[in-house]
Design an enzyme around this catalytic site. Structure first.
Site, PDB file in Angstrom:
ATOM      1  N   CYS A 122       9.934   0.383 -14.720  1.00 21.93           N
ATOM      2  CA  CYS A 122       9.123   1.540 -15.136  1.00 21.93           C
ATOM      3  C   CYS A 122       9.943   2.733 -15.604  1.00 21.93           C
ATOM      4  O   CYS A 122       9.446   3.556 -16.371  1.00 21.93           O
ATOM      5  CB  CYS A 122       8.137   1.942 -14.046  1.00 21.93           C
ATOM      6  SG  CYS A 122       8.858   2.284 -12.447  1.00 21.93           S
ATOM      7  N   CYS A 130       5.782  -1.059 -14.833  1.00 11.86           N
ATOM      8  CA  CYS A 130       6.803  -1.750 -14.045  1.00 11.86           C
ATOM      9  C   CYS A 130       7.133  -3.130 -14.605  1.00 11.86           C
ATOM     10  O   CYS A 130       8.069  -3.787 -14.142  1.00 11.86           O
ATOM     11  CB  CYS A 130       6.340  -1.892 -12.593  1.00 11.86           C
ATOM     12  SG  CYS A 130       5.932  -0.311 -11.827  1.00 11.86           S
ATOM     13  N   LYS A 195       4.750  -2.187  -0.626  1.00  8.67           N
ATOM     14  CA  LYS A 195       4.749  -0.931  -1.373  1.00  8.67           C
ATOM     15  C   LYS A 195       3.312  -0.617  -1.769  1.00  8.67           C
ATOM     16  O   LYS A 195       2.671  -1.389  -2.485  1.00  8.67           O
ATOM     17  CB  LYS A 195       5.625  -1.071  -2.615  1.00  8.67           C
ATOM     18  CG  LYS A 195       5.691   0.194  -3.444  1.00  8.67           C
ATOM     19  CD  LYS A 195       6.642   0.019  -4.614  1.00  8.67           C
ATOM     20  CE  LYS A 195       6.741   1.284  -5.429  1.00  8.67           C
ATOM     21  NZ  LYS A 195       7.628   1.090  -6.581  1.00  8.67           N
ATOM     22  N   ARG A 205       7.791  10.698 -10.004  1.00  8.70           N
ATOM     23  CA  ARG A 205       7.544  10.366 -11.412  1.00  8.70           C
ATOM     24  C   ARG A 205       8.101  11.442 -12.327  1.00  8.70           C
ATOM     25  O   ARG A 205       8.451  11.170 -13.464  1.00  8.70           O
ATOM     26  CB  ARG A 205       6.063  10.080 -11.623  1.00  8.70           C
ATOM     27  CG  ARG A 205       5.722   8.820 -10.826  1.00  8.70           C
ATOM     28  CD  ARG A 205       4.383   8.222 -11.067  1.00  8.70           C
ATOM     29  NE  ARG A 205       4.243   7.074 -10.155  1.00  8.70           N
ATOM     30  CZ  ARG A 205       3.118   6.470  -9.877  1.00  8.70           C
ATOM     31  NH1 ARG A 205       2.007   6.882 -10.437  1.00  8.70           N
ATOM     32  NH2 ARG A 205       3.097   5.443  -9.039  1.00  8.70           N
ATOM     33  N   ARG A 217      -0.895   1.728 -11.130  1.00  8.80           N
ATOM     34  CA  ARG A 217      -0.098   0.643 -10.574  1.00  8.80           C
ATOM     35  C   ARG A 217      -0.880  -0.197  -9.547  1.00  8.80           C
ATOM     36  O   ARG A 217      -0.307  -0.945  -8.777  1.00  8.80           O
ATOM     37  CB  ARG A 217       1.159   1.208  -9.908  1.00  8.80           C
ATOM     38  CG  ARG A 217       2.006   2.137 -10.802  1.00  8.80           C
ATOM     39  CD  ARG A 217       3.479   1.951 -10.555  1.00  8.80           C
ATOM     40  NE  ARG A 217       4.343   3.013 -11.045  1.00  8.80           N
ATOM     41  CZ  ARG A 217       4.634   3.252 -12.325  1.00  8.80           C
ATOM     42  NH1 ARG A 217       4.095   2.534 -13.292  1.00  8.80           N
ATOM     43  NH2 ARG A 217       5.475   4.231 -12.639  1.00  8.80           N
ATOM     44  N   GLU A 233       2.793 -10.201   2.489  1.00  8.29           N
ATOM     45  CA  GLU A 233       3.859  -9.793   1.566  1.00  8.29           C
ATOM     46  C   GLU A 233       5.235  -9.982   2.214  1.00  8.29           C
ATOM     47  O   GLU A 233       6.168 -10.487   1.596  1.00  8.29           O
ATOM     48  CB  GLU A 233       3.699  -8.316   1.164  1.00  8.29           C
ATOM     49  CG  GLU A 233       2.617  -8.037   0.138  1.00  8.29           C
ATOM     50  CD  GLU A 233       3.027  -8.462  -1.277  1.00  8.29           C
ATOM     51  OE1 GLU A 233       4.101  -9.046  -1.464  1.00  8.29           O
ATOM     52  OE2 GLU A 233       2.242  -8.208  -2.211  1.00  8.29           O
ATOM     53  N   LYS A 248       6.839   1.185   2.285  1.00  4.95           N
ATOM     54  CA  LYS A 248       6.885   2.410   1.480  1.00  4.95           C
ATOM     55  C   LYS A 248       5.487   2.818   1.060  1.00  4.95           C
ATOM     56  O   LYS A 248       4.761   1.950   0.567  1.00  4.95           O
ATOM     57  CB  LYS A 248       7.752   2.130   0.250  1.00  4.95           C
ATOM     58  CG  LYS A 248       7.808   3.235  -0.754  1.00  4.95           C
ATOM     59  CD  LYS A 248       8.531   2.763  -1.976  1.00  4.95           C
ATOM     60  CE  LYS A 248       8.459   3.870  -3.007  1.00  4.95           C
ATOM     61  NZ  LYS A 248       8.968   3.479  -4.271  1.00  4.95           N
ATOM     62  N   SER A 274       9.053  10.641  -2.104  1.00  3.31           N
ATOM     63  CA  SER A 274       9.149  11.985  -2.668  1.00  3.31           C
ATOM     64  C   SER A 274       8.058  12.925  -2.158  1.00  3.31           C
ATOM     65  O   SER A 274       8.339  14.069  -1.787  1.00  3.31           O
ATOM     66  CB  SER A 274       9.100  11.896  -4.196  1.00  3.31           C
ATOM     67  OG  SER A 274       7.928  11.218  -4.625  1.00  3.31           O
ATOM     68  N   TYR A 313      15.034  11.546   1.271  1.00  2.00           N
ATOM     69  CA  TYR A 313      15.641  12.651   0.533  1.00  2.00           C
ATOM     70  C   TYR A 313      16.197  13.708   1.489  1.00  2.00           C
ATOM     71  O   TYR A 313      16.855  14.637   1.063  1.00  2.00           O
ATOM     72  CB  TYR A 313      14.607  13.258  -0.426  1.00  2.00           C
ATOM     73  CG  TYR A 313      14.095  12.226  -1.421  1.00  2.00           C
ATOM     74  CD1 TYR A 313      14.842  11.884  -2.543  1.00  2.00           C
ATOM     75  CD2 TYR A 313      12.891  11.550  -1.200  1.00  2.00           C
ATOM     76  CE1 TYR A 313      14.408  10.918  -3.431  1.00  2.00           C
ATOM     77  CE2 TYR A 313      12.437  10.572  -2.078  1.00  2.00           C
ATOM     78  CZ  TYR A 313      13.198  10.258  -3.188  1.00  2.00           C
ATOM     79  OH  TYR A 313      12.770   9.283  -4.049  1.00  2.00           O
TER      80      TYR A 313
HETATM   81  C1  PBG Z   1       9.633   2.416  -9.148  1.00  2.00           C
HETATM   82  C2  PBG Z   1       9.699   3.254  -7.925  1.00  2.00           C
HETATM   83  C3  PBG Z   1       8.857   4.306  -7.530  1.00  2.00           C
HETATM   84  C4  PBG Z   1       9.390   4.815  -6.351  1.00  2.00           C
HETATM   85  C5  PBG Z   1      10.521   4.049  -6.048  1.00  2.00           C
HETATM   86  N1  PBG Z   1      10.674   3.080  -7.018  1.00  2.00           N
HETATM   87  C6  PBG Z   1       7.700   4.916  -8.192  1.00  2.00           C
HETATM   88  C7  PBG Z   1       6.456   4.186  -8.419  1.00  2.00           C
HETATM   89  O1  PBG Z   1       6.270   3.033  -8.020  1.00  2.00           O
HETATM   90  O2  PBG Z   1       5.602   4.776  -9.062  1.00  2.00           O
HETATM   91  C8  PBG Z   1       8.851   5.980  -5.567  1.00  2.00           C
HETATM   92  C9  PBG Z   1       9.851   6.733  -4.770  1.00  2.00           C
HETATM   93  C10 PBG Z   1       9.422   8.082  -4.306  1.00  2.00           C
HETATM   94  O3  PBG Z   1       8.281   8.539  -4.515  1.00  2.00           O
HETATM   95  O4  PBG Z   1      10.264   8.744  -3.699  1.00  2.00           O
HETATM   96  N2  PBG Z   1       8.687   1.412  -9.127  1.00  2.00           N
HETATM   97 ZN    ZN Z   2       8.049   0.482 -11.183  1.00  2.00          ZN
END
Ligand code: PBG
Ligand code: ZN
Length: 323
Positions: A122, A130, A195, A205, A217, A233, A248, A274, A313
């Protein structure tokens, strides 16, 4: 025996006692610090929605990772902002791509810190998806080859851990096979096994410039309502060769971490994403929360739920407090 013989406050009366009976420890060597690499030189651009986090060009990234290592942080996770994006996500598997070159620089200049690389398309596709897309559909099987190619190019650059985050079915197996066939039997896979399709990725993003141009997504990431599905999973990813499984986001899914911990012996990673970071920082900046305190509390909660490794972070700030 109940009160007054039993008084649970006895072991809370001073810091030494509390420390001695503390059930959960935080250690910087179990932190992985996510970082964003961009092209160019001398670039250090703050991500407005994630104060204290930056897009780094490789030269300054190296300096920063030296500081991260000096704090005792175990590893970094690299995300790339390629010079150009296209329909085939060519920047993801370019042998001289932005992440591949950053990995080479880090392995050369900062020995000893673990370098993990995120595998997803992505950040590299023009439409921010993705995987490869036909019409509005994100294609699964057609994407696997590109993910495997991306992972291999990262391993060839020297990545210590490969971390697929795309959530395509079968990608761990495809990546394991491609690594093994090319002499990387000893490169571990840390899969983003569980995830969720989460609003907490909002600030990322901006950081990775990876918002999808259309759609969302939800056809590959999990429904936040589901926990039993998470066990499926995880089981599949382990069967396909995942060495570490990740959940996550972390904070809103502590029950899922605990369910996996109770059923699988594999190491678990949890990604404090994030939005978890930014919301605490924002409340701290408003004076509504004591940031260092809730930062440590959020991290200890993730460990208490059963995670071994934490991607956060806060890695630097928390490590500084733990020193
Ligand atoms: C890529 C990815 C994402 C994150 C980690 N790898 C974003 C998403 O899936 O939209 C998010 C990490 C974060 O928010 O700190 N697929
Ligand atoms: Zn992605």
């Amino acid at each position: 025996m109940a009160f007054p013989v039993t008084r649970l406050r006895r072991l809370r009366m001073n810091a030494t006692l509390r420390g001695m009976v503390s059930e959960t420890r935080l250690s910087p060597e179990q932190f992985i610090y996510p970082m964003f690499v961009c092209p160019g030189e001398a670039v250090k651009k703050e991500i407005s929605a994630m104060p204290g986090n930056f897009q780094w060009s490789a030269d300054l990234l190296v300096e920063e990772v030296r500081a991260v290592k000096a704090l005792g942080v175990g590893g970094v996770m690299l995300f790339g902002l390629p010079a150009k994006k296209d329909d085939g996500a060519s920047g993801a598997y370019d042998g001289h791509g932005v992440v591949q070159e950053a990995v080479r620089a880090l392995k050369r200049e900062v020995p000893g810190i673990l370098v993990a690389t995120d595998v997803c398309l992505c950040e590299y596709t023009a439409n921010g998806h993705c995987g490869l897309v036909r019409g509005e559909e994100i294609l699964n099987d057609e994407t696997l080859g590109l993910l495997a190619r991306t992972a291999l190019s990262q391993a060839q650059a020297g990545a210590d851990v490969i971390a697929p985050s795309d959530m395509m079915d079968g990608r761990v197996g495809a990546i394991r096979k491609s690594l093994d066939e090319n002499g990387f039997q000893n490169t571990p896979i840390m899969s983003y096994a569980v995830k969720y399709a989460s609003g907490y990725y909002g600030p990322f993003r901006e950081a990775a410039d990876s918002a999808p141009a259309f759609g969302d997504r939800r056809s590959h990431q999990m429904d936040p309502a589901n926990a039993r599905e998470a066990l499926r999973e995880v089981a599949l990813d382990i069967e396909e060769g995942a060495d570490i499984v990740m959940v996550k986001p972390a904070g809103p899914y502590l029950d899922v971490i605990r369910m996996i911990r109770d059923r699988h012996p594999q190491p678990i990673a949890a990604y404090q994403v994030s939005g978890e970071y930014s919301s605490l920082v924002a409340a701290g900046n408003m004076g509504w929360l004591d940031l260092p305190r809730v930062m440590m509390e959020s991290l200890v909660g993730i460990r208490r739920a059963g995670a071994d490794v934490i991607l956060t972070y806060f890695a630097k700030d928390a490590a500084a407090i733990l020193q």
